[in-house]
Design an enzyme around this catalytic site. Structure first.
Site, PDB file in Angstrom:
ATOM      1  N   GLY A   1       0.855  -1.196   0.000  1.00 44.57           N
ATOM      2  CA  GLY A   1       0.000   0.000   0.000  1.00 44.57           C
ATOM      3  C   GLY A   1       0.885   1.237   0.000  1.00 44.57           C
ATOM      4  O   GLY A   1       2.095   1.162  -0.265  1.00 44.57           O
TER       5      GLY A   1
ATOM      6  N   LYS B   1       0.806 -10.367  -0.444  1.00 50.72           N
ATOM      7  CA  LYS B   1       0.220 -11.715  -0.457  1.00 50.72           C
ATOM      8  C   LYS B   1      -0.748 -11.921  -1.619  1.00 50.72           C
ATOM      9  O   LYS B   1      -1.110 -13.046  -1.926  1.00 50.72           O
ATOM     10  CB  LYS B   1      -0.460 -12.015   0.867  1.00 50.72           C
TER      11      LYS B   1
ATOM     12  N   GLN C   1     -11.476   6.039  -0.250  1.00 52.41           N
ATOM     13  CA  GLN C   1     -12.270   6.914  -1.129  1.00 52.41           C
ATOM     14  C   GLN C   1     -11.966   8.379  -0.852  1.00 52.41           C
ATOM     15  O   GLN C   1     -11.642   9.158  -1.731  1.00 52.41           O
ATOM     16  CB  GLN C   1     -13.764   6.659  -0.919  1.00 52.41           C
TER      17      GLN C   1
ATOM     18  N   GLU D   1     -14.270  16.365   5.998  1.00 55.89           N
ATOM     19  CA  GLU D   1     -14.807  15.132   6.595  1.00 55.89           C
ATOM     20  C   GLU D   1     -15.006  15.347   8.085  1.00 55.89           C
ATOM     21  O   GLU D   1     -14.596  16.379   8.632  1.00 55.89           O
ATOM     22  CB  GLU D   1     -13.854  13.955   6.320  1.00 55.89           C
TER      23      GLU D   1
ATOM     24  N   HIS E   1     -16.686   2.790  10.676  1.00 57.18           N
ATOM     25  CA  HIS E   1     -17.099   3.873   9.778  1.00 57.18           C
ATOM     26  C   HIS E   1     -18.620   3.949   9.816  1.00 57.18           C
ATOM     27  O   HIS E   1     -19.298   2.928   9.702  1.00 57.18           O
ATOM     28  CB  HIS E   1     -16.615   3.590   8.351  1.00 57.18           C
TER      29      HIS E   1
ATOM     30  N   ARG F   1     -15.995  10.301  14.009  1.00 60.30           N
ATOM     31  CA  ARG F   1     -16.657   9.018  13.695  1.00 60.30           C
ATOM     32  C   ARG F   1     -17.134   8.231  14.892  1.00 60.30           C
ATOM     33  O   ARG F   1     -18.138   7.534  14.817  1.00 60.30           O
ATOM     34  CB  ARG F   1     -15.677   8.134  12.932  1.00 60.30           C
TER      35      ARG F   1
ATOM     36  N   HIS G   1     -13.655  -0.375  10.191  1.00 59.04           N
ATOM     37  CA  HIS G   1     -13.005   0.378   9.116  1.00 59.04           C
ATOM     38  C   HIS G   1     -11.504   0.540   9.318  1.00 59.04           C
ATOM     39  O   HIS G   1     -10.739   0.421   8.371  1.00 59.04           O
ATOM     40  CB  HIS G   1     -13.667   1.755   9.059  1.00 59.04           C
TER      41      HIS G   1
ATOM     42  N   GLU H   1      -1.196   1.535   8.837  1.00 57.62           N
ATOM     43  CA  GLU H   1      -2.237   1.051   9.752  1.00 57.62           C
ATOM     44  C   GLU H   1      -1.728  -0.021  10.714  1.00 57.62           C
ATOM     45  O   GLU H   1      -2.240  -0.178  11.816  1.00 57.62           O
ATOM     46  CB  GLU H   1      -3.433   0.521   8.938  1.00 57.62           C
TER      47      GLU H   1
ATOM     48  N   ARG I   1      -9.054   7.867  15.233  1.00 58.54           N
ATOM     49  CA  ARG I   1      -8.352   8.521  14.117  1.00 58.54           C
ATOM     50  C   ARG I   1      -9.229   9.589  13.466  1.00 58.54           C
ATOM     51  O   ARG I   1     -10.407   9.349  13.180  1.00 58.54           O
ATOM     52  CB  ARG I   1      -7.993   7.465  13.078  1.00 58.54           C
TER      53      ARG I   1
ATOM     54  N   SER J   1      -4.711   8.925   7.654  1.00 58.71           N
ATOM     55  CA  SER J   1      -3.894   7.707   7.604  1.00 58.71           C
ATOM     56  C   SER J   1      -3.011   7.621   6.365  1.00 58.71           C
ATOM     57  O   SER J   1      -1.864   7.171   6.455  1.00 58.71           O
ATOM     58  CB  SER J   1      -4.778   6.478   7.705  1.00 58.71           C
ATOM     59  N   LEU J   2      -3.508   8.057   5.203  1.00 59.54           N
ATOM     60  CA  LEU J   2      -2.633   8.034   4.023  1.00 59.54           C
ATOM     61  C   LEU J   2      -1.450   8.977   4.274  1.00 59.54           C
ATOM     62  O   LEU J   2      -0.312   8.706   3.909  1.00 59.54           O
ATOM     63  CB  LEU J   2      -3.407   8.452   2.763  1.00 59.54           C
TER      64      LEU J   2
HETATM   65  C1  SIN Z   1     -13.995   7.900   3.773  1.00 59.78           C
HETATM   66  O1  SIN Z   1     -13.882   8.193   2.591  1.00 59.78           O
HETATM   67  O2  SIN Z   1     -15.004   8.110   4.425  1.00 59.78           O
HETATM   68  C2  SIN Z   1     -12.848   7.227   4.453  1.00 59.78           C
HETATM   69  C3  SIN Z   1     -11.788   8.191   4.769  1.00 59.78           C
HETATM   70  C4  SIN Z   1     -10.945   7.681   5.908  1.00 59.78           C
HETATM   71  O3  SIN Z   1     -11.253   6.663   6.502  1.00 59.78           O
HETATM   72  O4  SIN Z   1      -9.956   8.348   6.248  1.00 59.78           O
END
Ligand code: SIN
Length: 537
Positions: free
Chosen positions: A11, A32, A44, A115, A238, A289, A350, A374, A385, A390-391
């Site tokens: 990833g 894997k 997303q 978000e 999520h 969340r 999630h 992760e 979080r 995270s990315l």
């Molecule tokens: C999402 O698009 O809702 C997920 C984004 C995230 O988990 O950081």
């Protein structure tokens, strides 16, 4: 096989490290499955980052992003780590555009989304398939990077360490045993710099937004090797997984409706059309969340309805198709026109906020072993979080891990004094003919974790889960030692190990904080204002 850097996972975290490390030595990346099967590819929403003034939302700053992250983390974030990661965010975006990632723009400025828990618009995105855009760009760069070998369908079974070979001096990593899925053979990959970037463990739960590959392999391997693990009780649910009772197949059951939809004005309502989340938090549908997922869980339990709804029918015609083309089209393929009908949704597992304990450079408690993304617990997420952090974390820690390795170990190989590694022994085992045992245990595990260890917990349910997991562990251990290894049994073994760590951490936290909510201790308690750290030895 021997290499300077062995990377497990393909990833954003693994590839970001591997592409850079290849300038300093030989790199092997093991995954894997297919390189595009990662959690990254399924993301997303996007990647949160504060750009320089003039390019960010009015009044936004690194300080505000830090404050939002600390607020979501409910007292358990490590502030120095949060500052380091968020402070390096803008450089991360330059890396990604350098790899060819095509983030959406308005005129010549990046388009910024919002978000839950973010006080400003700061999410860079590529339509609603940001992860796929990032994964495809990075896999392509990785495939043409000299000195980097990407091996798909290679399942890492276990890490090899001096401690596992019986040494009593400082424990260090020596490589890994790896199942080559095509031949069924197990090979040794030698390296004294091993990077775990295997993602999370969503498949521990019956309902998850994660791909099938999210089986907690990295945490399970690191734990077996003796690394410390922390905060596994903080599993993020999520709020908006598409509720699709007729669905068959993981993709249809795990279909995420991005939080960015709420960032653009989507509202959670119940069957009567009431905006019920406002009772839980003034931020309503855009609260962090943990709060929103609990509000949905309460609403579902109170009303007996199977789901709640995400309503975007008030948005102008064509809006969803343009801003969220993937979600819009996917929902249509399931027979739902989201411009005309509210979207039925339920919470689903999630993100794993805890993991292998590392410092701000990804360094674990075993010499030479790093964990990024992760799989790791750096202290960025604390008890919950913040969306789209995270990315960012994966990319920043990958940079820092390489700098740390180069400054501590240099680029020369360190294998001369390494002990002999014994070959893998299949012994007299036969191919598994009792697949039903694997599938039964897999189902039982995921169901019991959903029923006993999900959004709202109690001591009683946690103890029950612990008892059942001990039985499952015993059965899986017998099966593992009694049969030739396959990907299925390896995944089940890892899932059971990780589920047990989640339960062990949850039992220790006798308070409610962030993502861990228990009816027996419904409030936060300052005596637990610390990480839940598990040490094996
Ligand atoms: C999402 O698009 O809702 C997920 C984004 C995230 O988990 O950081």
């Amino acid at each position: 096989m021997t290499c300077d850097f062995l990377v497990i996972g393909a990833g954003i975290a693994g590839l970001s490290f591997a592409i850079r490390a290849a300038a300093h030595g030989s790199v092997i990346v093991l995954t894997k499955g297919n390189a595009l099967d990662s959690n990254t590819a399924w993301a997303q929403g996007g990647i949160a980052s504060v750009l320089q003034p003039g390019f960010c939302d009015d009044g936004d700053s690194v300080e505000l992003h830090v404050a939002d992250t600390l607020d979501a983390g409910a007292g358990l974030c490590r502030e120095d780590v949060v500052r380091a990661i968020i402070g390096e965010g803008a450089a991360t975006i330059d890396d990604l555009t350098g790899y060819g990632v095509d983030f959406d723009k308005h005129d010549d400025h990046f388009a910024l989304g919002k978000e839950g828990g973010h006080s400003k618009r700061r999410i860079l995105h590529a339509r609603d398939t940001t992860g796929r855009e990032i994964a495809e760009s990075m896999v392509e760069v990785a495939r043409r990077t000299p000195n980097l070998t990407l091996l798909e369908d290679h399942f890492t079974i276990d890490l090899i360490t001096t401690g596992k070979l019986g040494s009593t001096t400082e424990d260090r990593v020596l490589g890994a045993y790896v199942l080559e899925k095509a031949s069924g053979e197990v090979r040794i990959f030698r390296s004294d710099r091993v990077l775990l970037a295997t993602g999370g463990c969503g498949k521990v739960y019956l309902y998850t937004t994660n791909p099938d590959s999210a089986t907690g392999d990295g945490v399970a391997m690191a734990w077996r090797a003796g690394a410390s693990v922390a905060n596994m009780e903080f599993i993020q649910f999520h709020p908006t997984c598409f509720y699709n009772p007729a669905a068959t197949g993981a993709e249809a059951r795990s279909f995420l409706v991005s939080e960015a939809v709420r960032g653009e004005g989507g509202i959670l309502i119940n069957a009567k059309g009431e905006d019920f989340t406002r009772k839980a938090d003034p931020r309503g549908s855009l609260a962090p969340r943990d709060i929103v997922a609990r509000a949905i869980d309460r609403e579902i339990k109170k009303t007996g309805a199977p789901c709640v709804y995400l309503d975007v029918t008030h948005k102008p015609p064509g809006f969803m198709r343009e801003r969220f083309p993937f979600i819009h089209e996917k929902l249509r393929s399931f027979g739902l026109d989201c411009e005309k009908q509210p979207i039925p949704v339920v919470p689903a597992a999630h993100y794993q906020c805890g993991g292998v304990v590392t410092d701000v450079n990804g360094k674990t408690t075993i010499r030479g072993l790093y964990a990024i993304g992760e799989v790791a617990c750096t202290g960025l997420h604390g008890a919950n979080r913040l969306a789209s952090n995270s990315l960012l974390e994966g990319n920043v820690i990958a940079r820092r891990a390489l700098a740390d390795i180069l400054s501590h170990y240099g680029v020369a190989k360190h294998t001369d004094d390494a002990p002999e590694i014994p070959d893998w022994h299949h012994g007299d085992v036969t191919a598994p003919d009792e697949l039903v045992v694997i599938y039964h245990n897999w189902d039982e595990l995921r169901r019991l974790m959903w029923d006993y260890v999900s959004i709202v917990r109690t001591d009683n349910r946690l103890r029950r889960a612990g008892t059942r997991l001990r039985n499952l562990k015993k059965e899986v251990r017998e099966f593992y030692w009694g049969h030739r290894v396959t990907a299925d049994i390896l995944e089940l073994r890892n899932l059971v190990a990780v589920a047990s760590l989640v339960v062990d951490c949850a039992i220790r936290r006798r308070e409610s904080r962030g993502l861990h909510h228990t009816l027996d201790y419904p409030a936060p308690d300052d005596r637990f204002l610390r990480d839940t750290v598990l040490r094996r030895f």
